[in-house]
Design an enzyme around this catalytic site. Structure first.
Site, PDB file in Angstrom:
ATOM      1  CB  SER A  91       7.340   1.530   2.177  1.00 52.41           C
ATOM      2  OG  SER A  91       7.623   0.216   1.782  1.00 52.41           O
ATOM      3  CB  THR A 210       1.167   0.092   1.070  1.00 53.59           C
ATOM      4  OG1 THR A 210       1.374   1.469   1.300  1.00 53.59           O
ATOM      5  CG2 THR A 210       0.150  -0.466   2.007  1.00 53.59           C
ATOM      6  CB  THR A 228       1.453   1.953   4.460  1.00 57.54           C
ATOM      7  OG1 THR A 228       2.451   2.591   3.668  1.00 57.54           O
ATOM      8  CG2 THR A 228       0.436   3.005   4.867  1.00 57.54           C
ATOM      9  NE  ARG A 238      -0.465  11.052   2.103  1.00 59.78           N
ATOM     10  CZ  ARG A 238      -0.382   9.783   1.719  1.00 59.78           C
ATOM     11  NH1 ARG A 238       0.038   8.861   2.540  1.00 59.78           N
ATOM     12  NH2 ARG A 238      -0.718   9.432   0.491  1.00 59.78           N
ATOM     13  CB  THR A 261       0.344  -0.618  -3.326  1.00 57.79           C
ATOM     14  OG1 THR A 261       1.614  -0.060  -3.005  1.00 57.79           O
ATOM     15  CG2 THR A 261       0.419  -1.241  -4.705  1.00 57.79           C
ATOM     16  N   GLY A 262       0.400   2.543  -3.751  1.00 60.14           N
ATOM     17  CA  GLY A 262       0.737   3.674  -4.606  1.00 60.14           C
ATOM     18  C   GLY A 262       0.323   4.988  -3.972  1.00 60.14           C
TER      19      GLY A 262
HETATM   20  C1  SD4 Z   1      -0.173   5.911   0.938  1.00 57.19           C
HETATM   21  N1  SD4 Z   1      -0.730   4.020  -0.452  1.00 57.19           N
HETATM   22  O1  SD4 Z   1       0.078   6.273   2.070  1.00 57.19           O
HETATM   23  C2  SD4 Z   1       0.145   4.491   0.580  1.00 57.19           C
HETATM   24  C3  SD4 Z   1       1.580   4.450   0.231  1.00 57.19           C
HETATM   25  C4  SD4 Z   1       1.953   3.322  -0.622  1.00 57.19           C
HETATM   26  O2  SD4 Z   1       2.753   1.998  -2.176  1.00 57.19           O
HETATM   27  O3  SD4 Z   1       1.615   2.481  -1.017  1.00 57.19           O
HETATM   28  N2  SD4 Z   1       2.422   2.961  -1.308  1.00 57.19           N
HETATM   29  O4  SD4 Z   1      -0.616   6.649   0.076  1.00 57.19           O
END
Ligand code: SD4
Length: 350
Positions: A91, A210, A228, A238, A261-262
């Protein structure tokens, strides 16, 4: 339940730390029950904190900088580079899962204690997006570069072109193409807390996670970095929250810092990390500030929030830290001179 397991004491904070991370992962995955932090341990500087299990190894490199009186900015850059270089981490950086078209695109940003910022968006073929973001901050009059322009700038700065799509990531993408459903998995990093067993989600078992890192150095300054490969199998082009200052990361050297994160769309909608820092300015503890930012997301979109993960992590100028997530299973790593901890699970709404 907020729990913490103390893994390694002061004596273990040495170069040998790296060798622990595999065992750490196994340990926490087998037994996630942990003990609450004592106030005396939750206010030390220097200190570095970062998201997810892979934060343990990243913090170890950041700690090498902090423990030798280095700057928080150098610490966060060096720290997150560990995750970017780790091909097993799908990731972040090299080995990150690609977008819908099979292309790995990286997002990253960095912020220093003087309020300077640099970011790259949808950068291709350069492993250390965070270093390019730092160059944007230090060598240009701009704050963000995207796509081709970011890549061209990286080449001009001496970065080398690399194929970031590993065999494993390519395989996962080809598997995903069979159904081609964009279905982010909650806590892809933490298999114990995923919303469904990977075998029930062919090709969908990896989606996000991330690394966001915050460091307070011996001089009392704070900086942060976030990097990330974004949501796996996203639309090409995106951009999530991670390279957006105020969303995926924010630092105010008077107050502290926050990172997230998320599912980035919900973080961007709520300008999450800026919100966390502003709440700390109003007197919220780091954890309460993270909780309130999560609650904004839940209150605005309760149905969406049920099925996604968003976690915030915060550090104030006293060295106090905290985190809060929508879903169980958000882990984060903390490192100061007394300890190298993985906190799992952090507090969550569900
Ligand atoms: C995103 N926040 O691209 C990042 C992805 C991610 O845990 O964390 N994730 O939306």
């Amino acid at each position: 339940m907020f729990n913490r397991r103390k893994f390694i004491k002061k004596s273990a904070l040495t170069a040998g730390l790296f060798s622990f991370s595999g065992n750490l992962r196994a340990l926490t995955q087998n037994n996630p029950s942990i003990i609450p932090p004592s106030p005396s341990q939750n206010n030390m500087k220097p200190i570095v904190i970062s998201t997810w299990d892979f934060g343990v190894a990243a913090n170890a490199d950041a700690w090498k900088v902090l423990s030798t009186k280095g700057s928080c900015l150098d610490a966060v850059e060096k720290g997150v580079m560990v995750a970017e270089a780790d091909e097993k981490n799908n990731s972040v950086g090299y080995g990150g899962l690609p977008d819908r078209d099979g292309i790995v695109t990286l997002d990253a940003c960095i912020m220093d204690s003087d309020g300077n910022i640099g970011a790259v968006l949808a950068l291709e073929n350069i492993k250390h997006a965070i270093c390019v973001a730092r160059k944007v901050m230090e060598k240009t009059p701009h704050v963000m570069l995207a796509g081709k322009g970011a890549y061209q700038f990286a080449l001009e700065q001496g970065f080398k072109t690399e194929n970031l799509l590993t065999q494993e990531s390519e395989k996962a993408w080809k598997e995903w193409l069979k159904n081609a459903k964009y279905n982010p998995v909650i806590n892809s990093e933490n298999k114990n807390y995923q919303n469904a067993a990977p075998e029930k989600l062919p090709g969908n078992q990896y989606n996000h996670d991330t690394i966001g890192m915050l460091a307070l150095d011996v001089h009392g300054n704070i900086a942060g970095a976030c990097t990330t490969s974004g949501m796996a199998f996203k639309l090409h082009g995106r951009i999530g929250d991670s390279p957006i200052i105020g969303a995926g990361l924010y630092i105010d050297n008077e107050i502290g810092g926050a990172t997230s994160t998320g599912v980035g769309e919900e973080v961007v909608r709520n300008v999450g990390s800026f919100l966390v820092v502003e709440l700390m300015r109003q007197g919220y503890s780091p954890q309460d500030a993270c909780k309130e930012a999560v609650m904004r997301i839940i209150r605005k979109k309760p149905q969406t929030a049920k099925n996604i993960q968003v976690g915030f992590l915060a550090l104030n100028k006293k060295g106090e830290y905290g985190a809060y997530a929508i879903q169980k299973g958000f882990s984060y790593a903390v490192c100061n001179e007394n300890k190298q901890d993985l906190i799992l699970p952090g507090k969550s709404y569900y």
